[in-house]
Write an enzyme that holds these catalytic residues in place. Structure first.
Site, PDB file in Angstrom:
ATOM      1  N   GLU A   1      10.788 -12.518 -24.137  1.00 37.96           N
ATOM      2  CA  GLU A   1       9.351 -11.340 -23.588  1.00 37.96           C
ATOM      3  C   GLU A   1      10.242  -9.698 -24.377  1.00 37.96           C
ATOM      4  OE1 GLU A   1       6.615 -11.920 -20.950  1.00 37.96           O
ATOM      5  OE2 GLU A   1       8.555 -12.305 -20.094  1.00 37.96           O
TER       6      GLU A   1
ATOM      7  N   CYS B   1       1.003  -1.000   0.019  1.00 40.60           N
ATOM      8  CA  CYS B   1      -0.207  -0.065   0.308  1.00 40.60           C
ATOM      9  C   CYS B   1       1.049   1.378  -0.054  1.00 40.60           C
ATOM     10  CB  CYS B   1      -1.110   0.319   0.883  1.00 40.60           C
ATOM     11  SG  CYS B   1      -1.723  -0.846   1.796  1.00 40.60           S
TER      12      CYS B   1
ATOM     13  N   HIS C   1      18.651 -35.152 -27.189  1.00 42.31           N
ATOM     14  CA  HIS C   1      17.594 -35.958 -28.642  1.00 42.31           C
ATOM     15  C   HIS C   1      16.658 -35.236 -29.325  1.00 42.31           C
ATOM     16  CE1 HIS C   1      16.920 -39.482 -25.785  1.00 42.31           C
ATOM     17  NE2 HIS C   1      16.974 -38.639 -24.757  1.00 42.31           N
TER      18      HIS C   1
ATOM     19  N   TRP D   1      -4.077  -1.926  -1.145  1.00 43.60           N
ATOM     20  CA  TRP D   1      -3.465  -3.311  -2.306  1.00 43.60           C
ATOM     21  C   TRP D   1      -4.482  -4.150  -0.651  1.00 43.60           C
ATOM     22  CZ3 TRP D   1      -2.871  -4.227  -7.114  1.00 43.60           C
ATOM     23  CH2 TRP D   1      -3.671  -5.811  -7.126  1.00 43.60           C
TER      24      TRP D   1
ATOM     25  N   LYS E   1      11.592 -15.234 -19.876  1.00 45.55           N
ATOM     26  CA  LYS E   1      11.341 -13.260 -20.283  1.00 45.55           C
ATOM     27  C   LYS E   1      12.534 -13.524 -20.828  1.00 45.55           C
ATOM     28  CE  LYS E   1       9.456 -12.517 -17.205  1.00 45.55           C
ATOM     29  NZ  LYS E   1       8.468 -13.927 -17.311  1.00 45.55           N
TER      30      LYS E   1
ATOM     31  N   GLU F   1      11.053 -20.227 -17.719  1.00 50.21           N
ATOM     32  CA  GLU F   1      10.499 -18.879 -16.998  1.00 50.21           C
ATOM     33  C   GLU F   1      11.966 -17.920 -17.270  1.00 50.21           C
ATOM     34  OE1 GLU F   1       8.143 -15.205 -15.961  1.00 50.21           O
ATOM     35  OE2 GLU F   1       8.292 -17.155 -16.373  1.00 50.21           O
TER      36      GLU F   1
ATOM     37  N   ARG G   1       1.271   1.835  -5.778  1.00 52.78           N
ATOM     38  CA  ARG G   1       1.221   0.840  -4.767  1.00 52.78           C
ATOM     39  C   ARG G   1      -0.486   0.293  -4.505  1.00 52.78           C
ATOM     40  NH1 ARG G   1       5.827   0.925  -2.451  1.00 52.78           N
ATOM     41  NH2 ARG G   1       5.689  -0.392  -0.527  1.00 52.78           N
TER      42      ARG G   1
ATOM     43  N   ASN H   1       1.544   0.210   5.694  1.00 54.19           N
ATOM     44  CA  ASN H   1       1.688  -0.730   4.642  1.00 54.19           C
ATOM     45  C   ASN H   1       2.375  -2.152   5.336  1.00 54.19           C
ATOM     46  OD1 ASN H   1       2.617  -1.837   1.742  1.00 54.19           O
ATOM     47  ND2 ASN H   1       4.425  -0.835   2.424  1.00 54.19           N
ATOM     48  N   GLY H   2       1.425  -3.413   4.899  1.00 54.16           N
ATOM     49  CA  GLY H   2       2.131  -4.382   5.088  1.00 54.16           C
ATOM     50  C   GLY H   2       1.408  -5.255   5.628  1.00 54.16           C
TER      51      GLY H   2
ATOM     52  N   LYS I   1       0.221  -6.507 -21.310  1.00 57.35           N
ATOM     53  CA  LYS I   1      -0.159  -7.609 -19.182  1.00 57.35           C
ATOM     54  C   LYS I   1      -0.994  -8.684 -19.004  1.00 57.35           C
ATOM     55  CE  LYS I   1       1.339  -7.106 -15.361  1.00 57.35           C
ATOM     56  NZ  LYS I   1       3.011  -8.263 -14.890  1.00 57.35           N
TER      57      LYS I   1
END
Length: 608
Positions: free
Chosen positions: A488, A2, A504, A74, A485, A481, A27, A101-102, A603
């Site tokens: 992308e 947040c 193979h 958030w 990246k 992954e 945030r 925040n947290g 996105k």
């Protein structure tokens, strides 16, 4: 994750707070609010949704306040409602309020205790317990009340308190979440990021972890948790207006890579405390979990790679057969599932069309459905039986980074919950693993703050026409992954394979110009990985190895090595991916590309 902004000074604070929230909206944008210290006490403006809704309400409220707080949320605890929006009041709303925040991990115990003492709660949030603790501890000295409150809290958080009886004073505290002081002329700011007040001042002070800060228009006083004073130097930031929105980083993607310690810490949050696991969002009784015959994980893109990790973890720890699939393929397979099947759909946005369709199909066939998502109120949350939220905060860059590590961390907890209920691991071993899961954010931060040869490696290979990524066991989804990246954001053709599959077919692609990235962390298949590396080097290709700290053997086999911190083998995914994110990033930047908005990509994929 947040956003916090506070102000004390001679100017009317409402427009300054709103302007600060505009800079902090990245945030959180579930809801936002203000607490303004007027002559007759605290007054509030709150609104659900993006900041425009708050701005409209604030514009209709006259205020002469020169001390106030702002917050953009958030959501992590409690739905997205006006009652749960910060600032959060105590029993006497005009008297005291906080923004936070947290996560307060021990809020359940505190809430029970405070309720028994007569405190009434108006929200579903963990943060409201802080307001009531300040009320209980207050006897005329607000700084001391915050210090006592701080000592009772567990978790990772930063909060700021405002009190009717102390005009011109704000008191904050931080523990593993950011808080920064902005020092102006006869005015002072407190915020979770300097971007919130950068238009007003670039002179800042940074309280250390575990410190309390009291700010007035004359500046800030810092205290350690034991009440002793401490000094902090004034620092002048060299940020331009554009970089302020990115927290001082050159791109959103880089900022989000460095936000991963916070994203993983918030996702773990109060779900793990002192070796104890609480996973209420799974929404299944122990009897139902014991009766599961199979688990299916469906997702797309980066989330699919999280699902691959989940399969390894759940099967290893909980001994339940697990299938993973790409959502867009699974929905056309006429899959065989029933009421003894758990289907988990993973989607950062909660709006991925194929994953939503998979959840709808699973429910139609009688399976119990769970969504893992980062977005409260998203469509997928309305299509499933229960939801587990990651708490990574908004991800602005198209290429995901922090949501991947948050998803993997949450899947660790799902696997351990199943193991706990099904008694497939001894209680002591579960507690041992949970302790290391809890420490992961610190290990992530340690890697990101250390020096590594990533920039030099990127400089050597950024013009390479092709990359190959290899991994085995849980190293395979890391390779998948990492390769995604690079594709992308750099547009370099890249393949990712199980290292055992290389001979193979893919080995035919190798020559002296080929960089091969190998995930070679400490696994039970490490010797096999070394054999695969030797096969690569025999073809003249260059090996870039991701290895575990202390592994001296790997340097005899690889051309370049990037070391990650030690942790139990199955938890290495969230550490091994970090250098691959940064390597892809540096290569793309050397190629002069826009990493935040790569070509042809969006996105969120909301069409099939």
């Amino acid at each position: 994750m947040c956003g916090i902004i506070g102000y004390v000074g001679s100017r009317q604070c409402k427009p300054l707070l709103v302007r600060g929230l505009e800079r902090l909206e990245y945030r959180g944008y579930d809801s936002a609010g203000l607490a303004l210290l007027e002559e007759d006490g605290l007054a509030y403006v709150r609104a659900v949704g993006n900041l425009d809704n708050l701005k409209e309400r604030a514009a209709n409220r006259a205020s002469r306040a020169t001390t106030g707080l702002g917050h953009t949320r958030w959501a992590t605890h409690g739905a997205v409602t006006e009652e749960n929006a910060h600032p959060l009041a105590g029993c006497e709303p005009e008297g005291v309020s906080i923004v936070l925040n947290g996560i307060v991990e021990n809020y359940r115990e505190l809430k029970v205790q405070l309720s028994e003492e007569g405190h009434g709660f108006a929200s579903e949030t963990d943060a409201e317990t802080v307001t009531h603790l300040v009320e209980r501890n207050y006897d005329g000295d607000l700084v001391e009340a915050v210090r006592r409150t701080f000592a009772e809290l567990e978790g990772h958080f930063a909060f700021v308190v405002i009190h009717r009886d102390h005009p011109g004073l704000l008191v904050g505290a931080r523990h593993e979440c950011p808080l920064v002081v902005g020092v102006g002329r006869d005015e002072t700011f407190l915020a979770s990021n300097a971007a919130a007040f950068l238009r007003e001042t670039r002179v800042v002070q940074f309280p250390d972890n575990g410190e309390i800060v009291a700010v007035t228009s004359e500046g800030a006083v810092f205290l350690r948790a034991d009440g002793t004073s401490v000094e902090h130097d004034l620092v002048e930031l060299d940020w331009d207006d554009e970089s302020a929105g990115k927290g001082g980083y050159e791109t959103f993607m880089l900022k989000e890579i460095f936000e991963q310690p916070d994203a993983v810490a918030e996702t773990i949050g109060d779900r793990v405390r002192h070796g104890t696991l609480v996973l209420e969002g799974l929404g299944m009784t122990d009897e139902k979990l014991l009766g599961l015959a199979r688990i299916v994980l469906v997702a797309c893109g980066t989330a699919y790679h999280s699902a691959v990790v989940g399969r390894y973890m759940i099967e290893e720890w909980a001994r339940v057969p697990v299938e993973f699939d790409i959502a867009s393929e699974w929905i056309y397979r006429n899959p065989v599932i029933g009421d003894d099947t758990l289907v988990i759909g993973i989607s950062q946005s909660g709006e991925t069309r194929d994953t939503i369709a998979a959840m709808q199909l699973a429910r139609e066939k009688g399976a119990h459905t769970v969504a893992i998502t980062n977005m409260m109120g998203s469509q997928i949350t309305r299509e499933v039986d229960s939801v587990l939220y990651t708490r990574a905060g908004i991800e602005m860059a198209v290429a995901s980074s922090k949501t991947f590590t948050a998803q993997v961390a949450l899947l660790y907890l799902v696997a351990l919950k199943l193991a706990q209920v099904r008694e497939t691991l001894p209680a002591g071993e579960i507690e041992f693993i949970l302790d290391f899961v809890y420490k992961l954010p610190r290990k992530i931060r340690a890697f990101l703050e250390a020096d590594h040869p990533i920039a030099e490696i990127a400089q050597r290979y950024y013009e390479a026409p092709f990359f190959l990524y290899l991994g085995r066991h849980i190293g395979l989804p890391v390779a998948l992954e990492g390769a995604l990246k690079l594709k992308e954001i750099s547009y370099i053709p890249t393949e990712a394979y199980s290292a055992g599959e290389m001979k193979h077919g893919p080995i035919a692609l190798l020559d002296e110009a080929t960089p091969v990235v190998v995930v070679a962390t400490n696994l039970h298949v490490y010797d096999k990985i070394v054999s695969n590396i030797q096969e690569v080097r025999a073809r003249g290709a260059h090996v870039i190895a991701i290895a575990t700290d202390g592994n001296e053997d790997i340097q005899h086999h690889a051309d370049d090595v990037i070391f990650v911190p030690k942790t139990p083998a199955f938890l290495q995914v969230v550490l091994a991916i970090l250098p691959l994110q940064l390597l892809a990033y540096r290569i793309a930047r050397l190629r002069g590309l826009n990493v935040d908005q790569p070509r042809n990509l969006a996105k969120t994929v909301t069409v099939e």
